[in-house]
Design a protein around this motif. Structure first.
Motif, mmCIF file in Angstrom:
data_model
loop_
_atom_site.group_PDB
_atom_site.id
_atom_site.type_symbol
_atom_site.label_atom_id
_atom_site.label_comp_id
_atom_site.label_asym_id
_atom_site.label_seq_id
_atom_site.Cartn_x
_atom_site.Cartn_y
_atom_site.Cartn_z
ATOM 1 N N LEU A 45 0.865 -1.190 0.000
ATOM 2 C CA LEU A 45 0.000 0.000 0.000
ATOM 3 C C LEU A 45 0.900 1.238 0.000
ATOM 4 O O LEU A 45 1.710 1.418 0.916
ATOM 5 N N PRO A 46 0.762 2.110 -1.026
ATOM 6 C CA PRO A 46 1.671 3.263 -1.078
ATOM 7 C C PRO A 46 1.346 4.311 -0.016
ATOM 8 O O PRO A 46 0.246 4.327 0.541
ATOM 9 N N MET A 47 2.291 5.191 0.193
ATOM 10 C CA MET A 47 2.115 6.240 1.208
ATOM 11 C C MET A 47 0.952 7.173 0.856
ATOM 12 O O MET A 47 0.353 7.766 1.743
ATOM 13 N N MET A 48 0.603 7.275 -0.443
ATOM 14 C CA MET A 48 -0.538 8.120 -0.824
ATOM 15 C C MET A 48 -1.872 7.428 -0.496
ATOM 16 O O MET A 48 -2.934 8.047 -0.579
ATOM 17 N N GLY A 49 -1.811 6.161 -0.154
ATOM 18 C CA GLY A 49 -3.043 5.413 0.122
ATOM 19 C C GLY A 49 -3.251 5.178 1.605
ATOM 20 O O GLY A 49 -3.982 4.270 2.005
ATOM 21 N N MET A 50 -2.612 6.010 2.435
ATOM 22 C CA MET A 50 -2.654 5.790 3.886
ATOM 23 C C MET A 50 -3.923 6.330 4.529
ATOM 24 O O MET A 50 -3.900 7.211 5.392
ATOM 25 N N ARG A 51 -5.049 5.801 4.072
ATOM 26 C CA ARG A 51 -6.365 6.100 4.628
ATOM 27 C C ARG A 51 -7.179 4.825 4.511
ATOM 28 O O ARG A 51 -7.052 4.114 3.508
ATOM 29 N N GLN A 52 -7.995 4.530 5.512
ATOM 30 C CA GLN A 52 -8.784 3.287 5.478
ATOM 31 C C GLN A 52 -9.555 3.160 4.153
ATOM 32 O O GLN A 52 -9.603 2.091 3.543
ATOM 33 N N SER A 53 -10.110 4.284 3.688
ATOM 34 C CA SER A 53 -10.952 4.242 2.491
ATOM 35 C C SER A 53 -10.139 4.054 1.199
ATOM 36 O O SER A 53 -10.709 3.792 0.147
ATOM 37 N N SER A 54 -8.812 4.209 1.257
ATOM 38 C CA SER A 54 -8.007 4.111 0.026
ATOM 39 C C SER A 54 -7.363 2.733 -0.159
ATOM 40 O O SER A 54 -6.792 2.460 -1.212
ATOM 41 N N VAL A 55 -7.406 1.906 0.859
ATOM 42 C CA VAL A 55 -6.669 0.639 0.794
ATOM 43 C C VAL A 55 -7.175 -0.230 -0.365
ATOM 44 O O VAL A 55 -6.402 -0.720 -1.184
ATOM 45 N N GLU A 56 -8.493 -0.358 -0.438
ATOM 46 C CA GLU A 56 -9.072 -1.215 -1.480
ATOM 47 C C GLU A 56 -8.721 -0.684 -2.876
ATOM 48 O O GLU A 56 -8.347 -1.452 -3.775
ATOM 49 N N LYS A 57 -8.802 0.634 -3.037
ATOM 50 C CA LYS A 57 -8.509 1.238 -4.348
ATOM 51 C C LYS A 57 -7.088 0.874 -4.792
ATOM 52 O O LYS A 57 -6.858 0.447 -5.925
ATOM 53 N N TYR A 58 -6.129 1.028 -3.887
ATOM 54 C CA TYR A 58 -4.739 0.775 -4.280
ATOM 55 C C TYR A 58 -4.442 -0.713 -4.465
ATOM 56 O O TYR A 58 -3.686 -1.091 -5.357
ATOM 57 N N LEU A 59 -5.050 -1.557 -3.640
ATOM 58 C CA LEU A 59 -4.801 -2.989 -3.858
ATOM 59 C C LEU A 59 -5.413 -3.426 -5.188
ATOM 60 O O LEU A 59 -4.795 -4.185 -5.953
ATOM 61 N N LYS A 60 -6.591 -2.894 -5.507
ATOM 62 C CA LYS A 60 -7.226 -3.255 -6.788
ATOM 63 C C LYS A 60 -6.383 -2.787 -7.973
ATOM 64 O O LYS A 60 -6.294 -3.469 -8.985
ATOM 65 N N LYS A 61 -5.755 -1.615 -7.849
ATOM 66 C CA LYS A 61 -4.874 -1.129 -8.929
ATOM 67 C C LYS A 61 -3.700 -2.094 -9.107
ATOM 68 O O LYS A 61 -3.327 -2.454 -10.228
ATOM 69 N N SER A 62 -3.102 -2.512 -7.989
ATOM 70 C CA SER A 62 -1.964 -3.436 -8.073
ATOM 71 C C SER A 62 -2.396 -4.771 -8.674
ATOM 72 O O SER A 62 -1.708 -5.326 -9.540
ATOM 73 N N LEU A 63 -3.546 -5.277 -8.224
ATOM 74 C CA LEU A 63 -4.019 -6.569 -8.741
ATOM 75 C C LEU A 63 -4.301 -6.497 -10.244
ATOM 76 O O LEU A 63 -3.975 -7.425 -10.990
ATOM 77 N N ALA A 64 -4.872 -5.365 -10.673
ATOM 78 C CA ALA A 64 -5.176 -5.223 -12.108
ATOM 79 C C ALA A 64 -3.875 -5.258 -12.909
ATOM 80 O O ALA A 64 -3.769 -5.960 -13.921
ATOM 81 N N ASP A 65 -2.863 -4.525 -12.451
ATOM 82 C CA ASP A 65 -1.591 -4.499 -13.180
ATOM 83 C C ASP A 65 -0.880 -5.851 -13.118
ATOM 84 O O ASP A 65 -0.286 -6.302 -14.094
ATOM 85 N N LEU A 66 -0.954 -6.495 -11.973
ATOM 86 C CA LEU A 66 -0.282 -7.801 -11.834
ATOM 87 C C LEU A 66 -1.086 -8.932 -12.504
ATOM 88 O O LEU A 66 -0.596 -10.063 -12.608
ATOM 89 N N GLN A 67 -2.298 -8.614 -12.908
ATOM 90 C CA GLN A 67 -3.219 -9.590 -13.523
ATOM 91 C C GLN A 67 -3.473 -10.769 -12.574
ATOM 92 O O GLN A 67 -3.442 -11.932 -12.960
ATOM 93 N N LEU A 68 -3.702 -10.425 -11.315
ATOM 94 C CA LEU A 68 -3.952 -11.450 -10.292
ATOM 95 C C LEU A 68 -5.284 -11.180 -9.589
ATOM 96 O O LEU A 68 -5.763 -10.042 -9.573
ATOM 97 N N ASP A 69 -5.835 -12.247 -8.984
ATOM 98 C CA ASP A 69 -7.054 -12.082 -8.185
ATOM 99 C C ASP A 69 -6.717 -11.774 -6.731
ATOM 100 O O ASP A 69 -7.542 -11.258 -5.986
ATOM 101 N N TYR A 70 -5.532 -12.207 -6.315
ATOM 102 C CA TYR A 70 -5.128 -11.964 -4.921
ATOM 103 C C TYR A 70 -3.609 -11.884 -4.842
ATOM 104 O O TYR A 70 -2.908 -12.377 -5.736
ATOM 105 N N VAL A 71 -3.102 -11.229 -3.793
ATOM 106 C CA VAL A 71 -1.669 -11.305 -3.489
ATOM 107 C C VAL A 71 -1.507 -12.173 -2.248
ATOM 108 O O VAL A 71 -2.430 -12.322 -1.443
ATOM 109 N N ASP A 72 -0.337 -12.727 -2.122
ATOM 110 C CA ASP A 72 -0.076 -13.589 -0.964
ATOM 111 C C ASP A 72 0.150 -12.770 0.303
ATOM 112 O O ASP A 72 -0.194 -13.207 1.399
ATOM 113 N N LEU A 73 0.741 -11.588 0.111
ATOM 114 C CA LEU A 73 1.009 -10.726 1.265
ATOM 115 C C LEU A 73 0.867 -9.274 0.823
ATOM 116 O O LEU A 73 1.475 -8.860 -0.177
ATOM 117 N N TYR A 74 0.058 -8.515 1.555
ATOM 118 C CA TYR A 74 -0.078 -7.077 1.274
ATOM 119 C C TYR A 74 0.484 -6.323 2.473
ATOM 120 O O TYR A 74 0.078 -6.566 3.617
#
Ligand SMILES: NC(=O)c1ccc[n+]([C@@H]2O[C@H](COP(=O)([O-])OP(=O)(O)OC[C@H]3O[C@@H](n4cnc5c(N)ncnc54)[C@H](OP(=O)(O)O)[C@@H]3O)[C@@H](O)[C@H]2O)c1
Length: 334
Positions: free
Chosen positions: A82-111
């Protein structure tokens, strides 16, 4: 950890390969080749982050390996942050979804929460956000307990198997740990033979939090990064851990490289290592750490190299102005 030192096991039973490929400063156009070489050499753990801006190319290589049938999703351990710009409870999902979309994955093993410091979210992901004076734009209202609830929601939603922290101090970890419904499984911090972080490792062991070392080879690329960000590189000590005479002597004795000795040292302390290289030959070479063992005498000589806090290279110089944040971690003892 099993006899071959291949994994460490989280409190929840999940296994993390003890060697992974680091990808910080692995440029677009190069990172894909490095990941490809790593998978071919036998790595089954890749460490990346939204802020490294290379997840898309990593995702393309992973897809190629999955499509070819040579690799199954469950065979590989992917870490992102989770990047430093996403350091708000409401931003966590947005940033993880961005990473998952780029990684072309449904889940990460460790966030992981990348850093205890929060920054302003300008432009939906610019990193690092900077003001006209060149300093980073901080968000001073960072609350780790509330962010952690956002992290837990990602496990509930199946987007992360485990969650953890990075660059947090013992005080900050304790606060999250005490409030957590889902405990942090892993802490990623700077650690190598010059900066061994004994107190922090003991603290994590007591809470059943596993540890991963960033900069296991002494992070020689950090000087270029600081210069590029406009930080003061002259205030950073100049270390050459890979060229250290004690490490060289031990490497010669075993017929290995100094990089092998530095990695093996941490592995034998039950610390996960994620050496970075963009050079496919080095990526392959660095993985040859399973065919030798450091003796008690070797370990003692390496333990004596610890410089304590003077060994730290990740400091307030890393990004201009970052140390003005109330949660800036690196002035605390550990
Ligand atoms: N959580 C965090 O805040 C954080 C911070 C920093 C890093 N990390 C993670 O940790 C990973 C590792 O840390 P790091 O990249 O800072 O440092 P590192 O792995 O200690 O060192 C990487 C540097 O060493 C060079 N190198 C690699 N193998 C070598 C060898 N056998 N001989 C000589 N030089 C070698 C690489 O250059 P070439 O690429 O040219 O081979 C690169 O410049 C990162 O890539 C990233 O995934 C996390």
């Amino acid at each position: 950890m099993d006899g071959k030192l291949q994994y460490i096991t989280f409190y929840n039973g999940q296994k993390m390969p003890i060697v992974g490929l680091g990808t910080w400063q692995a440029k677009v156009g190069e990172v894909g080749k490095a990941v490809d070489a790593a998978l071919a050499a036998g790595y089954r753990h890749i460490d990346t982050a939204f802020s490294y801006r290379n997840e898309k190319e990593i995702g393309e290589v992973l897809k190629k390996w999955f499509d070819s049938g040579k690799l199954k999703r469950e065979d590989i351990f992917i870490v992102t942050k989770l990047p430093m710009m996403g350091m708000r409870q409401s931003s966590v999902e947005k940033y993880l979804k961005k990473s998952l979309a780029d990684l072309q994955l449904d889940y990460v093993d460790l966030y992981l929460v990348h850093n205890p410091v929060g920054m302003q979210d300008v432009d939906d992901g610019t990193f690092p956000p900077k003001g006209k004076d060149g300093n980073v734009l901080l968000d001073l209202n960072t609350d780790h307990v509330s962010i952690w609830k956002g992290m837990e929601a990602q496990v509930d939603a199946g987007r992360a198997r485990s969650i953890g922290l990075s660059n947090f101090t013992a005080r900050q970890i304790k606060r999250v740990w005490q409030s957590a419904r889902i405990k942090p499984a892993n802490l990623q911090v700077e650690m190598n033979a010059y900066f061994q972080q004994r107190e922090l490792r003991a603290f994590c062991r007591a809470l059943d939090i596993t540890v991963c070392a960033w900069g296991p080879l002494g992070t020689p690329g950090i000087y270029t990064f600081v210069e590029r960000q406009g930080g003061d590189v002259n205030n950073l000590p100049r270390y050459d851990l890979l060229g250290d005479e004690v490490v060289k002597r031990i490497a010669q004795k075993h017929g290995k490289t100094t990089a092998h000795v530095l990695l093996r040292f941490l592995m034998q302390l039950e610390v996960v290592v994620i050496p970075k290289s963009s050079n496919p030959a080095r990526v392959k070479e660095n993985f040859k750490v399973f065919d030798f063992e450091l003796s008690a005498e070797d370990m003692e000589a390496l333990e004596a190299l610890d410089k304590g806090r003077k060994g730290r290279l990740g400091t307030g110089n890393l990004l201009p102005g970052i140390d003005k944040h109330p949660e800036f971690p690196w002035y605390e003892r550990y």
